[in-house]
Design an enzyme around this catalytic site. Sequence first.
Site, PDB file in Angstrom:
ATOM      1  N   HIS A 111      12.829  -2.821   1.689  1.00 47.83           N
ATOM      2  CA  HIS A 111      12.267  -1.534   2.121  1.00 47.83           C
ATOM      3  C   HIS A 111      13.154  -0.418   1.594  1.00 47.83           C
ATOM      4  O   HIS A 111      14.386  -0.532   1.617  1.00 47.83           O
ATOM      5  CB  HIS A 111      12.191  -1.445   3.647  1.00 47.83           C
ATOM      6  CG  HIS A 111      11.336  -2.522   4.228  1.00 47.83           C
ATOM      7  ND1 HIS A 111       9.968  -2.502   4.161  1.00 47.83           N
ATOM      8  CD2 HIS A 111      11.678  -3.694   4.830  1.00 47.83           C
ATOM      9  CE1 HIS A 111       9.499  -3.608   4.704  1.00 47.83           C
ATOM     10  NE2 HIS A 111      10.518  -4.345   5.118  1.00 47.83           N
ATOM     11  N   ARG A 161      13.091   3.936  12.474  1.00 50.94           N
ATOM     12  CA  ARG A 161      11.857   4.719  12.506  1.00 50.94           C
ATOM     13  C   ARG A 161      11.000   4.325  13.723  1.00 50.94           C
ATOM     14  O   ARG A 161      11.516   3.785  14.694  1.00 50.94           O
ATOM     15  CB  ARG A 161      11.137   4.550  11.167  1.00 50.94           C
ATOM     16  CG  ARG A 161      12.039   5.024   9.993  1.00 50.94           C
ATOM     17  CD  ARG A 161      11.361   4.839   8.648  1.00 50.94           C
ATOM     18  NE  ARG A 161      10.154   5.664   8.553  1.00 50.94           N
ATOM     19  CZ  ARG A 161       9.242   5.508   7.580  1.00 50.94           C
ATOM     20  NH1 ARG A 161       9.439   4.589   6.634  1.00 50.94           N
ATOM     21  NH2 ARG A 161       8.182   6.272   7.558  1.00 50.94           N
ATOM     22  N   GLU A 178      13.009  -9.626   1.230  1.00 55.06           N
ATOM     23  CA  GLU A 178      12.216  -8.534   1.817  1.00 55.06           C
ATOM     24  C   GLU A 178      12.931  -7.223   1.508  1.00 55.06           C
ATOM     25  O   GLU A 178      14.153  -7.119   1.673  1.00 55.06           O
ATOM     26  CB  GLU A 178      12.144  -8.728   3.341  1.00 55.06           C
ATOM     27  CG  GLU A 178      11.472  -7.567   4.037  1.00 55.06           C
ATOM     28  CD  GLU A 178      11.423  -7.724   5.556  1.00 55.06           C
ATOM     29  OE1 GLU A 178      12.066  -8.656   6.090  1.00 55.06           O
ATOM     30  OE2 GLU A 178      10.746  -6.904   6.190  1.00 55.06           O
ATOM     31  N   ASN A 213       8.207  -5.696  -1.218  1.00 57.92           N
ATOM     32  CA  ASN A 213       8.112  -4.547  -0.328  1.00 57.92           C
ATOM     33  C   ASN A 213       6.646  -4.483   0.082  1.00 57.92           C
ATOM     34  O   ASN A 213       5.817  -3.900  -0.628  1.00 57.92           O
ATOM     35  CB  ASN A 213       8.549  -3.250  -1.020  1.00 57.92           C
ATOM     36  CG  ASN A 213       8.516  -2.068  -0.061  1.00 57.92           C
ATOM     37  OD1 ASN A 213       8.008  -2.177   1.062  1.00 57.92           O
ATOM     38  ND2 ASN A 213       9.053  -0.933  -0.489  1.00 57.92           N
ATOM     39  N   ALA A 226       3.326  -1.072   4.589  1.00 60.06           N
ATOM     40  CA  ALA A 226       2.804  -1.157   5.964  1.00 60.06           C
ATOM     41  C   ALA A 226       2.297  -2.555   6.317  1.00 60.06           C
ATOM     42  O   ALA A 226       2.261  -2.917   7.499  1.00 60.06           O
ATOM     43  CB  ALA A 226       1.701  -0.123   6.171  1.00 60.06           C
ATOM     44  N   ARG A 251       4.965  10.751  -2.507  1.00 61.15           N
ATOM     45  CA  ARG A 251       4.667  10.437  -1.112  1.00 61.15           C
ATOM     46  C   ARG A 251       5.910  10.676  -0.239  1.00 61.15           C
ATOM     47  O   ARG A 251       6.955  10.063  -0.488  1.00 61.15           O
ATOM     48  CB  ARG A 251       4.297   8.952  -1.077  1.00 61.15           C
ATOM     49  CG  ARG A 251       4.244   8.353   0.278  1.00 61.15           C
ATOM     50  CD  ARG A 251       4.295   6.834   0.227  1.00 61.15           C
ATOM     51  NE  ARG A 251       4.083   6.335   1.547  1.00 61.15           N
ATOM     52  CZ  ARG A 251       4.399   5.123   1.937  1.00 61.15           C
ATOM     53  NH1 ARG A 251       4.903   4.254   1.079  1.00 61.15           N
ATOM     54  NH2 ARG A 251       4.187   4.760   3.173  1.00 61.15           N
ATOM     55  N   PRO A 279       0.783  -1.220   0.000  1.00 62.59           N
ATOM     56  CA  PRO A 279       0.000   0.000   0.000  1.00 62.59           C
ATOM     57  C   PRO A 279       0.826   1.287   0.000  1.00 62.59           C
ATOM     58  O   PRO A 279       1.882   1.356   0.623  1.00 62.59           O
ATOM     59  CB  PRO A 279      -0.831  -0.098   1.287  1.00 62.59           C
ATOM     60  CG  PRO A 279      -0.186  -1.151   2.100  1.00 62.59           C
ATOM     61  CD  PRO A 279       0.496  -2.076   1.149  1.00 62.59           C
ATOM     62  N   ASN A 280       0.275   2.239  -0.713  1.00 68.76           N
ATOM     63  CA  ASN A 280       0.810   3.606  -0.834  1.00 68.76           C
ATOM     64  C   ASN A 280       2.040   3.716  -1.732  1.00 68.76           C
ATOM     65  O   ASN A 280       2.476   4.823  -2.046  1.00 68.76           O
ATOM     66  CB  ASN A 280       1.107   4.218   0.551  1.00 68.76           C
ATOM     67  CG  ASN A 280      -0.132   4.272   1.429  1.00 68.76           C
ATOM     68  OD1 ASN A 280      -1.142   4.833   1.012  1.00 68.76           O
ATOM     69  ND2 ASN A 280      -0.089   3.665   2.608  1.00 68.76           N
ATOM     70  N   TYR A 329      11.121   8.711   0.968  1.00 64.49           N
ATOM     71  CA  TYR A 329      11.073   7.699  -0.101  1.00 64.49           C
ATOM     72  C   TYR A 329      11.643   8.175  -1.434  1.00 64.49           C
ATOM     73  O   TYR A 329      11.699   7.390  -2.391  1.00 64.49           O
ATOM     74  CB  TYR A 329       9.628   7.215  -0.286  1.00 64.49           C
ATOM     75  CG  TYR A 329       9.050   6.583   0.968  1.00 64.49           C
ATOM     76  CD1 TYR A 329       9.568   5.387   1.474  1.00 64.49           C
ATOM     77  CD2 TYR A 329       8.013   7.191   1.666  1.00 64.49           C
ATOM     78  CE1 TYR A 329       9.057   4.815   2.628  1.00 64.49           C
ATOM     79  CE2 TYR A 329       7.484   6.620   2.822  1.00 64.49           C
ATOM     80  CZ  TYR A 329       8.014   5.437   3.296  1.00 64.49           C
ATOM     81  OH  TYR A 329       7.509   4.861   4.439  1.00 64.49           O
TER      82      TYR A 329
HETATM   83  C1  DQA Z   1       8.405   0.813   3.579  1.00 62.87           C
HETATM   84  C2  DQA Z   1       8.535   0.977   5.097  1.00 62.87           C
HETATM   85  C3  DQA Z   1       7.205   0.734   5.784  1.00 62.87           C
HETATM   86  O1  DQA Z   1       7.337   0.891   7.181  1.00 62.87           O
HETATM   87  C4  DQA Z   1       6.167   1.704   5.297  1.00 62.87           C
HETATM   88  O2  DQA Z   1       4.916   1.437   5.864  1.00 62.87           O
HETATM   89  C5  DQA Z   1       6.084   1.767   3.821  1.00 62.87           C
HETATM   90  C6  DQA Z   1       7.290   1.666   3.013  1.00 62.87           C
HETATM   91  C7  DQA Z   1       9.696   1.184   2.834  1.00 62.87           C
HETATM   92  O3  DQA Z   1       9.815   0.836   1.670  1.00 62.87           O
HETATM   93  O4  DQA Z   1      10.562   1.862   3.406  1.00 62.87           O
HETATM   94  O5  DQA Z   1       5.003   1.994   3.263  1.00 62.87           O
HETATM   95  O6  DQA Z   1       8.146  -0.569   3.304  1.00 62.87           O
END
Ligand code: DQA
Length: 147
Positions: free
Chosen positions: A101, A108, A99, A75, A78, A19, A11-12, A24
């Site tokens: 990120h 964080r 995995e 990725n 959240a 964003r 998501p997002n 990011y």
């Molecule tokens: C994320 C880190 C997550 O905590 C966050 O909710 C994201 C992006 C990252 O790519 O840094 O949406 O996965």
Amino acid sequence: MSQPILILNGPNLNRLGKREPHIYGTTSLADVEQMCKERAEKRGYTIAFHQSNREYEIIDWIHEGIDNASGIIINAAAFTHTSVPILDALKMFDKPIIELHISNPHQREAFRHVSYISYVATGSICGLGINGYPIAVDAMIDMLNAK
Ligand code: DQA
């Protein structure tokens, strides 16, 4: 012809580039997909790249990947910190899982320090910005070629 590497985004991440750019960056997800595609194709692999804001779609892509993907780079955004269903789907995938990120969740908020994905990930990449994506593609291909 080898099966594609599945790259899943949660998501997002469709808003990547707009964003929270201080966290990011300013590159779009379409540009990230292109970077991954080029990196994979240079090394004789293809990718299947997806993003969804819906947990069930990510689960469905993992299910399809069980028979149709050589490895998964995920990725989960959240959902990383909340999703037992995504963890359970990944448990059925018996090939490499990376995995990923963009940020470093460990630096964080405390709720980002927990990852359900880490239980099943072969390895994790975080905190390298969007460069983590092509690095993950290379690491995946190295693992696949070593088999
Ligand atoms: C994320 C880190 C997550 O905590 C966050 O909710 C994201 C992006 C990252 O790519 O840094 O949406 O996965």
